[in-house]
Every structure is written in C-alpha cells, then in structure tokens.
Write a protein that holds these residues in place. Structure first.
Motif, PDB file in Angstrom:
ATOM      1  N   ILE A   1       0.434  -1.099   0.153  1.00  0.00           N
ATOM      2  CA  ILE A   1       0.117   0.043  -0.102  1.00  0.00           C
ATOM      3  C   ILE A   1       0.824   1.034   0.177  1.00  0.00           C
ATOM      4  N   PHE A   2       2.365   1.328   0.857  1.00  0.00           N
ATOM      5  CA  PHE A   2       2.779   2.897   1.002  1.00  0.00           C
ATOM      6  C   PHE A   2       3.592   2.382   0.128  1.00  0.00           C
ATOM      7  N   ARG A   3       4.463   1.294  -0.869  1.00  0.00           N
ATOM      8  CA  ARG A   3       5.677   1.306  -1.166  1.00  0.00           C
ATOM      9  C   ARG A   3       5.635   2.407  -2.690  1.00  0.00           C
ATOM     10  N   ASP A   4       4.560   3.045  -3.064  1.00  0.00           N
ATOM     11  CA  ASP A   4       3.884   3.853  -4.318  1.00  0.00           C
ATOM     12  C   ASP A   4       3.891   5.372  -3.597  1.00  0.00           C
ATOM     13  N   ILE A   5       3.828   5.954  -3.327  1.00  0.00           N
ATOM     14  CA  ILE A   5       3.442   7.782  -2.409  1.00  0.00           C
ATOM     15  C   ILE A   5       3.465   8.170  -4.249  1.00  0.00           C
ATOM     16  N   HIS A   6       2.429   8.908  -4.487  1.00  0.00           N
ATOM     17  CA  HIS A   6       2.354  10.539  -5.215  1.00  0.00           C
ATOM     18  C   HIS A   6       1.482  11.720  -4.951  1.00  0.00           C
ATOM     19  N   LEU A   7       1.947  12.382  -4.280  1.00  0.00           N
ATOM     20  CA  LEU A   7       1.285  13.907  -4.540  1.00  0.00           C
ATOM     21  C   LEU A   7       1.464  15.038  -5.143  1.00  0.00           C
ATOM     22  N   LYS A   8       0.416  15.274  -5.400  1.00  0.00           N
ATOM     23  CA  LYS A   8      -0.397  16.076  -6.536  1.00  0.00           C
ATOM     24  C   LYS A   8      -0.493  17.172  -5.902  1.00  0.00           C
ATOM     25  N   SER A   9      -0.932  16.650  -4.950  1.00  0.00           N
ATOM     26  CA  SER A   9      -1.785  18.778  -4.557  1.00  0.00           C
ATOM     27  C   SER A   9      -1.252  19.141  -2.487  1.00  0.00           C
ATOM     28  N   PRO A  10      -1.671  19.751  -2.967  1.00  0.00           N
ATOM     29  CA  PRO A  10      -1.411  20.295  -0.689  1.00  0.00           C
ATOM     30  C   PRO A  10      -1.861  19.139  -0.170  1.00  0.00           C
ATOM     31  N   SER A  11      -2.920  19.211   0.019  1.00  0.00           N
ATOM     32  CA  SER A  11      -3.519  18.588   0.578  1.00  0.00           C
ATOM     33  C   SER A  11      -3.022  16.521   0.383  1.00  0.00           C
ATOM     34  N   ALA A  12      -2.886  16.353  -0.542  1.00  0.00           N
ATOM     35  CA  ALA A  12      -2.171  15.409  -0.681  1.00  0.00           C
ATOM     36  C   ALA A  12      -0.710  15.176   0.689  1.00  0.00           C
TER      37      ALA A  12
ATOM     38  N   PHE B   1      -0.325  16.616   3.104  1.00  0.00           N
ATOM     39  CA  PHE B   1       0.090  17.519   4.129  1.00  0.00           C
ATOM     40  C   PHE B   1      -0.747  15.915   5.258  1.00  0.00           C
ATOM     41  N   ARG B   2      -1.268  15.648   4.111  1.00  0.00           N
ATOM     42  CA  ARG B   2      -1.830  14.713   4.478  1.00  0.00           C
ATOM     43  C   ARG B   2      -0.805  13.067   4.921  1.00  0.00           C
ATOM     44  N   PHE B   3       0.205  12.694   3.926  1.00  0.00           N
ATOM     45  CA  PHE B   3       1.505  12.199   3.369  1.00  0.00           C
ATOM     46  C   PHE B   3       2.431  12.572   5.247  1.00  0.00           C
ATOM     47  N   LYS B   4       2.183  13.855   5.423  1.00  0.00           N
ATOM     48  CA  LYS B   4       3.118  14.420   6.439  1.00  0.00           C
ATOM     49  C   LYS B   4       1.989  13.937   7.517  1.00  0.00           C
ATOM     50  N   ASN B   5       0.824  14.195   7.785  1.00  0.00           N
ATOM     51  CA  ASN B   5       0.596  13.733   9.291  1.00  0.00           C
ATOM     52  C   ASN B   5       0.729  12.163   9.642  1.00  0.00           C
ATOM     53  N   LEU B   6       0.463  11.238   8.287  1.00  0.00           N
ATOM     54  CA  LEU B   6       0.851   9.621   8.235  1.00  0.00           C
ATOM     55  C   LEU B   6       2.227   9.347   8.786  1.00  0.00           C
ATOM     56  N   LEU B   7       3.046   9.867   8.066  1.00  0.00           N
ATOM     57  CA  LEU B   7       4.449  10.127   8.398  1.00  0.00           C
ATOM     58  C   LEU B   7       4.656   9.819  10.272  1.00  0.00           C
ATOM     59  N   GLU B   8       3.892  11.195  10.586  1.00  0.00           N
ATOM     60  CA  GLU B   8       4.445  11.334  11.941  1.00  0.00           C
ATOM     61  C   GLU B   8       3.508  10.561  12.976  1.00  0.00           C
ATOM     62  N   THR B   9       2.450  10.775  13.038  1.00  0.00           N
ATOM     63  CA  THR B   9       1.963   9.387  13.490  1.00  0.00           C
ATOM     64  C   THR B   9       1.831   7.389  13.073  1.00  0.00           C
ATOM     65  N   SER B  10       2.738   7.244  12.023  1.00  0.00           N
ATOM     66  CA  SER B  10       2.944   5.978  12.055  1.00  0.00           C
ATOM     67  C   SER B  10       4.447   5.736  12.298  1.00  0.00           C
ATOM     68  N   THR B  11       4.591   4.101  11.171  1.00  0.00           N
ATOM     69  CA  THR B  11       5.868   3.521  11.086  1.00  0.00           C
ATOM     70  C   THR B  11       5.482   2.911   9.771  1.00  0.00           C
ATOM     71  N   ILE B  12       5.488   3.615   9.005  1.00  0.00           N
ATOM     72  CA  ILE B  12       5.163   3.624   7.875  1.00  0.00           C
ATOM     73  C   ILE B  12       6.791   3.731   6.517  1.00  0.00           C
ATOM     74  N   ALA B  13       6.825   4.812   7.190  1.00  0.00           N
ATOM     75  CA  ALA B  13       8.127   5.887   6.618  1.00  0.00           C
ATOM     76  C   ALA B  13       9.710   4.954   5.773  1.00  0.00           C
ATOM     77  N   PRO B  14       9.882   3.180   7.115  1.00  0.00           N
ATOM     78  CA  PRO B  14      10.128   2.169   6.084  1.00  0.00           C
ATOM     79  C   PRO B  14       9.706   1.499   4.949  1.00  0.00           C
ATOM     80  N   LEU B  15       8.557   1.990   4.691  1.00  0.00           N
ATOM     81  CA  LEU B  15       7.984   1.033   3.679  1.00  0.00           C
ATOM     82  C   LEU B  15       7.821   1.736   2.634  1.00  0.00           C
ATOM     83  N   VAL B  16       8.222   2.673   2.061  1.00  0.00           N
ATOM     84  CA  VAL B  16       8.004   3.447   1.546  1.00  0.00           C
ATOM     85  C   VAL B  16       9.167   3.470  -0.103  1.00  0.00           C
ATOM     86  N   ARG B  17       9.234   2.848  -0.985  1.00  0.00           N
ATOM     87  CA  ARG B  17      10.108   3.012  -1.873  1.00  0.00           C
ATOM     88  C   ARG B  17      10.136   3.720  -3.210  1.00  0.00           C
TER      89      ARG B  17
END
Length: 402
Positions: free
Chosen positions: A42-53, A55-71
């Motif tokens: 799910i978190f291997r491939d991240i696409h950021l195309k807008s401010p909302s995307a 900010f959501r990803f930033k909050n997710l990084l701060e509140t979870s442990t998904i950072a090492p999964l992003v390739r």
C-alpha cells in the motif's frame, strides 16, 4: 482469525495483489496477521499531486511507522501545464515540504519529479544537505519538465546520487546564461577522488574531470531541452560508462560531439539504442561517429529522418553496425511525397543489410507519408519490399506505412 495455512502462503497471495490498492486495503483490515504484507504494498508507491495529499502524507509519517515502507515517490506540480488552472494557482508552499519529507524516507530508491520549478523547494543550507544525502540512496530518478535556476543545482543532484541505475531527463531546463561551476566546487557526496582517463574522441567537457559517480548507471534517457552536457560530463568523469540502454532525442547540432563521445564510451556495453535525430544532427553524427564501436548492440532504432535530405544518413549508419548480438533494427522515415522514397540508395542499403551478421535480424521500416492527392495510389510497402530483395533472403523485413 484461525489460520489453516502457513502465514507465508497468505503473504504470497497478498503479494499478487501488489497493484490493487482496493483489495490491499481490504486485506489490511482483515486481521493483524495480514497487515504487514498489505502495508508493504500500500505504501510502497506514494504520489503527491496537491497540498492536501502532501499534508496527509506528512501527518501519516508523524503518526505511524510507514516511513521505511516507501520505496518510490512521485511529485507532480503544475507549474508548466496548461491543464488544471485551479491547481496551478494553489499555494506552492506545500512543495517546499518535499525535501523534508524525502529526508524521512530511509527506504526510498525511486524518485519522480514533474512540472516543478526548483526554486519552490526553498532549499536552505540545512534542508539541502539532508535532501542531497537522501538522494545518495536512489537507484531511479526521473525529472520531467523541471526548471533549475543554475547549472550548479543540476550537478548537485547528479553528484549526490552516485548509485543511480536509471536516469531520465525529460525537458529539464536550466538557465544557461549563468556561469558554469566545477564539479569539485559543489558540496555533495562524492566518492574518493581519483584520476580517470580522458573522455573519448575530441569532446572537451565543460567541467573539470572528477570521479563523480555514475558508475552504476545502466539506463539513460535524454529528451529535448534537457542539458545533455551536464549528464555526459558526469558520466565521462567516471572513466568507464557501462550504459545498457540509451534513449536520446537530440536537436542541438552544435553539440553532436558530446553525443558521439557518450556513444563511444558506452560502446562495449550498450545493448539497446534509441536515437531520434533531426536531419542536421543525423548528418553530423554520421560524420563523427563510428557505430562499429557498439559491439554489444542487440537492438537499435533510428527515428526523425526526413526524406530526401537525410536519405544517405541511415544507410551509412546501418553499414557500420557490426554487433554479433544484433536482433532488431527499426528505422522511421518521414516523406512529404511518395516519390521521395525513390531518392534513397536502396542498393547500398540492401548491400549493407545482406551481410552475414544480419542473418535472422528483424528490420522494421516505418514509412510516414504526408496525406496528399499526389501520394494516392502509391504502394510504398511494395516499393520498399522490391528494393531489398537480398536482405529478405537473409533476414526478416517488416514494412509499416502510415
């Protein structure tokens, strides 16, 4: 949930859903045992195309442990697009957060940036250092419609990523009016210095030679408007260019020597070559380059030839090919009039293709003829087939007419 099968079996099933985000989301909610495998995809491939995307990803990084999964991360801005006018007018402050986000992704190996002005990243000294250090782990980098302010910014990115295996420059712009800088003057991660051999041919690099990385690069794409000299200098500075795939769209007649230097350096390793050349560039490359040096070629594609001006160029290039591994050759021709096909020296081309090294080789001639009443009734396919009788006994001829 009571499991009747080993967890490894469930993991394999989930792996087959790697590109189905809806199914992966459902699997992640099924039970705790399925969550790790689902999150990996799910978190291997991240696409950021807008401010909302962003900010959501930033909050997710701060509140979870998904950072090492992003390739892989793909950043899509809208600075140079005619579409999405509302998005183009949105606040660009979100783009300045991209370097910080990248520095938080220890497993990132692939980065794509599109339609972005480099200045909107707002790189301070501290942010730039963290950003460039993260690039050191990249294996694949794509820059498309990206505008740099200085040559130093382009070189900093290249020098910071010595482990790149794939590099794609697609309409990368740079303010060439600013003075050039030396490779050694840039602050970035560079392997230990050594003294590499001079670049092949008579090409004189803009920047002093340096062991600047690039030894791992295997796939390179250079499309129009990109600053090819920066990339070529960076590669030639390694002392040994081991490209396997090269895709170039060349428009600059003043700079064909750089292209020939790159081809010569990659000669013993290059397996797949795609070249789209203008007529003027094709003539100069024909005079400056010996394609016989490309001894590992498996496939080659020449496009951009316009008849009748460029009738002899591709014949001369074909006659130089000597790789024993060659399997496919594609040539694209553009003609205003069907009679322009008759201006080709078909006998010379047939002689070049009827050599023993072309036995079993598939040759595709794609003929593009302008729509005109004068061209009606002309069978271009038959003309080509009748003009290459000797090769057809030796290899495979494919003719496509549009």
């Amino acid at each position: 949930m009571i499991s009747e099968l080993p967890q490894e079996v469930y993991d394999l099933v989930i792996d087959h859903l790697w590109d189905d985000k809806v199914s992966l989301a459902a699997c992640s909610l099924t039970c705790r045992a399925w969550l790790p495998s689902s999150r990996t995809h799910i978190f291997r491939d991240i696409h950021l195309k807008s401010p909302s995307a962003c900010f959501r990803f930033k909050n997710l990084l701060e509140t979870s442990t998904i950072a090492p999964l992003v390739r892989k991360m793909a950043v899509q801005a809208y600075h140079f697009l005619h579409k999405h006018p509302a998005l183009r007018d949105e606040d660009t402050m979100w783009e300045s957060r991209i370097p910080t986000l990248l520095s938080l992704l220890p497993g990132l190996i692939e980065l794509e940036i599109a339609c972005l002005s480099w200045s909107t990243l707002r790189l301070t000294a501290a942010k730039e250092s963290a950003f460039l250090s993260r690039l050191a782990h990249l294996k694949h980098l794509t820059l498309s419609d990206v505008h740099f302010e200085t040559p130093a910014q382009v070189l900093s990115v290249l020098l910071a990523a010595p482990g790149l295996e794939t590099l794609r420059f697609d309409r990368v712009y740079c303010n060439s009016s600013l003075p050039c800088v030396s490779l050694e003057s840039l602050v970035c991660r560079i392997p230990k210095a050594c003294t590499p051999p001079p670049p092949p041919s008579s090409y004189a690099p803009i920047f002093p030679m340096s062991n600047a990385g690039g030894q791992a690069l295997r796939n390179l794409t250079l499309r129009p408007a990109s600053p090819p000299n920066f990339v070529i200098d960076w590669l030639l500075a390694t002392g040994e260019v081991k490209l396997r795939n090269l895709n170039v769209h060349w428009r600059d007649r003043r700079n064909t020597t750089a292209l020939c230097a790159l081809l010569s350096a990659a000669g013993p390793y290059l397996e797949h070559l795609y070249m789209e050349l203008t007529n003027g560039v094709a003539v100069q490359v024909q005079d400056e380059m010996n394609f016989g040096l490309l001894t590992a070629l498996r496939s080659v594609c020449f496009e951009g030839f316009v008849l009748p001006d460029c009738g002899t160029c591709f014949s001369a290039m074909i006659s130089q090919l000597s790789s024993p591994f060659l399997k496919r050759v594609k040539i694209s021709l553009l003609a205003r009039w069907a009679d322009d096909l008759r201006t080709l020296d078909w006998k010379q081309l047939d002689t070049a293709l009827s050599r023993e090294r072309f036995a079993g080789v598939e040759v595709t001639l794609h003929v593009n003829i302008a729509m005109s009443r004068a061209n009606k009734g002309v069978d271009a396919r038959a003309l080509v087939e009748l003009s290459l009788p000797r090769f057809q006994k030796l290899g495979i001829l494919q003719v496509r007419c549009t």
